[in-house]
Design an enzyme around this catalytic site. Structure first.
Site, PDB file in Angstrom:
ATOM      1  CE  LYS A  83      28.571 -23.107   9.592  1.00  0.00           C
ATOM      2  NZ  LYS A  83      28.243 -23.431   8.195  1.00  0.00           N
ATOM      3  CG  ASP A 102      31.488 -20.381   6.462  1.00  0.00           C
ATOM      4  OD1 ASP A 102      32.242 -21.288   6.801  1.00  0.00           O
ATOM      5  OD2 ASP A 102      30.651 -20.526   5.557  1.00  0.00           O
ATOM      6  NE  ARG A 134      17.815 -13.661   5.001  1.00  0.00           N
ATOM      7  CZ  ARG A 134      19.125 -13.789   4.775  1.00  0.00           C
ATOM      8  NH1 ARG A 134      19.949 -13.954   5.785  1.00  0.00           N
ATOM      9  NH2 ARG A 134      19.599 -13.745   3.557  1.00  0.00           N
ATOM     10  CB  VAL A 151      23.230 -23.199  11.502  1.00  0.00           C
ATOM     11  CG1 VAL A 151      23.624 -24.403  12.328  1.00  0.00           C
ATOM     12  CG2 VAL A 151      24.418 -22.274  11.306  1.00  0.00           C
ATOM     13  CG  ASP A 205      20.110 -17.132   3.853  1.00  0.00           C
ATOM     14  OD1 ASP A 205      21.231 -16.941   4.370  1.00  0.00           O
ATOM     15  OD2 ASP A 205      19.941 -17.190   2.624  1.00  0.00           O
ATOM     16  CD  GLU A 215      29.052 -10.865   9.406  1.00  0.00           C
ATOM     17  OE1 GLU A 215      27.880 -11.251   9.515  1.00  0.00           O
ATOM     18  OE2 GLU A 215      29.682 -10.889   8.329  1.00  0.00           O
ATOM     19  CG  ASP A 216      24.722 -13.712  10.245  1.00  0.00           C
ATOM     20  OD1 ASP A 216      25.735 -13.135   9.821  1.00  0.00           O
ATOM     21  OD2 ASP A 216      23.949 -14.338   9.502  1.00  0.00           O
ATOM     22  CE  LYS A 263      18.200 -10.008   1.760  1.00  0.00           C
ATOM     23  NZ  LYS A 263      17.107 -10.861   1.190  1.00  0.00           N
ATOM     24  N   GLY A 264      22.020 -11.162   7.318  1.00  0.00           N
ATOM     25  CA  GLY A 264      21.991 -12.136   8.408  1.00  0.00           C
ATOM     26  C   GLY A 264      21.964 -11.589   9.818  1.00  0.00           C
TER      27      GLY A 264
HETATM   28  C1  PRP Z   1      26.940 -14.724   5.627  1.00  0.00           C
HETATM   29  C2  PRP Z   1      27.117 -14.083   6.990  1.00  0.00           C
HETATM   30  C3  PRP Z   1      28.443 -13.391   6.875  1.00  0.00           C
HETATM   31  C4  PRP Z   1      29.198 -14.239   5.874  1.00  0.00           C
HETATM   32  C5  PRP Z   1      30.213 -15.054   6.579  1.00  0.00           C
HETATM   33  O1  PRP Z   1      26.408 -13.793   4.750  1.00  0.00           O
HETATM   34  O2  PRP Z   1      26.082 -13.197   7.301  1.00  0.00           O
HETATM   35  O3  PRP Z   1      28.305 -12.070   6.417  1.00  0.00           O
HETATM   36  O4  PRP Z   1      28.244 -15.093   5.239  1.00  0.00           O
HETATM   37  O5  PRP Z   1      30.882 -15.922   5.701  1.00  0.00           O
HETATM   38  P1  PRP Z   1      32.432 -15.871   5.471  1.00  0.00           P
HETATM   39  O6  PRP Z   1      33.099 -15.873   6.821  1.00  0.00           O
HETATM   40  O7  PRP Z   1      32.696 -17.139   4.702  1.00  0.00           O
HETATM   41  O8  PRP Z   1      32.771 -14.657   4.686  1.00  0.00           O
HETATM   42  P2  PRP Z   1      25.775 -14.180   3.346  1.00  0.00           P
HETATM   43  O9  PRP Z   1      26.767 -13.917   2.255  1.00  0.00           O
HETATM   44  O10 PRP Z   1      25.205 -15.560   3.429  1.00  0.00           O
HETATM   45  O11 PRP Z   1      24.628 -13.114   3.182  1.00  0.00           O
HETATM   46  P3  PRP Z   1      23.349 -12.820   4.123  1.00  0.00           P
HETATM   47  O12 PRP Z   1      23.866 -12.313   5.441  1.00  0.00           O
HETATM   48  O13 PRP Z   1      22.596 -11.797   3.363  1.00  0.00           O
HETATM   49  O14 PRP Z   1      22.599 -14.130   4.277  1.00  0.00           O
END
Ligand code: PRP
Length: 192
Positions: free
Chosen positions: A133, A105, A167, A155, A161, A101-102, A45-46
């Site tokens: 990050k 990580d 969000r 964050v 979220d 992508e938001d 969703k991000g």
């Molecule tokens: C978050 C973000 C990326 C992912 C990045 O999604 O939107 O898709 O984590 O993390 P990574 O580099 O460790 O793979 P999340 O799984 O939190 O779902 P969301 O977007 O629905 O909040």
């Protein structure tokens, strides 16, 4: 400005984000010229807010689509397994794909996406990430358009979220450490 209790401070305010999103859109406009079939694929969703703002600043013609993924073990130790929940509506074969992508990580999600889309033989494949990050990276992934690099803090806001909350904050804020530590312990099953 009064912040929600769980938030320690504003890391990136609305104006800073907006200026960087405009800048990213300008770079994308310049690089793509007159694309045949550009598809922005937002990762739910991000990325929904970032994608909405980015897309409205683009002058190059484009389609908008989404993909939804979920990763297991979002706690301290990530296994890197990613699950596809909802695929794009369009067939990306032969199209110019820009994954939006938001946050980047560990890199597992974007790595999965790149491998998945490459197998579908798009005309081109690029990535646009609002926040990275670098300290958290487990797998290196190519980022063509990057908004901000930030330290390893949790964050929220602007799509990001904490337990599906915060969000829609217009800024990106840092979650208080005691809140994120509790959450990680719950996910790991080590909460007391
Ligand atoms: C978050 C973000 C990326 C992912 C990045 O999604 O939107 O898709 O984590 O993390 P990574 O580099 O460790 O793979 P999340 O799984 O939190 O779902 P969301 O977007 O629905 O909040």
């Amino acid at each position: 400005m009064r912040l929600p209790d769980a938030i320690e401070r504003v890391l990136l305010d609305e104006e800073t984000i907006a200026a960087q999103v405009r800048q990213l859109a300008a770079q994308i406009d310049a690089d793509y010229g007159d694309p045949d079939d550009l598809v922005l694929v937002g990762v739910l969703k991000g990325a929904f807010i970032f994608l909405a703002d980015l897309a409205r600043h683009l002058t190059v013609p484009h389609h908008v689509d989404f993909i939804a993924l979920s990763s297991y073990n979002r706690g301290t130790v990530s296994t890197g397994s990613v699950r596809l929940i909802m695929d794009t509506r369009v067939n990306v074969t032969g199209r110019q794909v820009l994954v939006v992508e938001d946050i980047l990580d560990t890199g597992y999600t974007l790595d999965y996406l790149i491998r998945t889309f490459r197998a579908r033989k798009p005309a081109s494949l690029h990535t646009c990430v609002l926040i990275s990050k670098p300290e958290r990276r487990q797998v290196e992934v190519p980022v063509d358009y990057l908004g901000f690099e930030i330290p390893d803090v949790w964050v929220v806001g602007y799509g990001l979220d904490y337990a599906d909350r915060f969000r829609t904050l217009p800024y990106i804020g840092v979650l208080k450490r005691e809140v994120s530590v509790r959450r990680v312990a719950e996910e790991d099953g080590t909460a007391g």
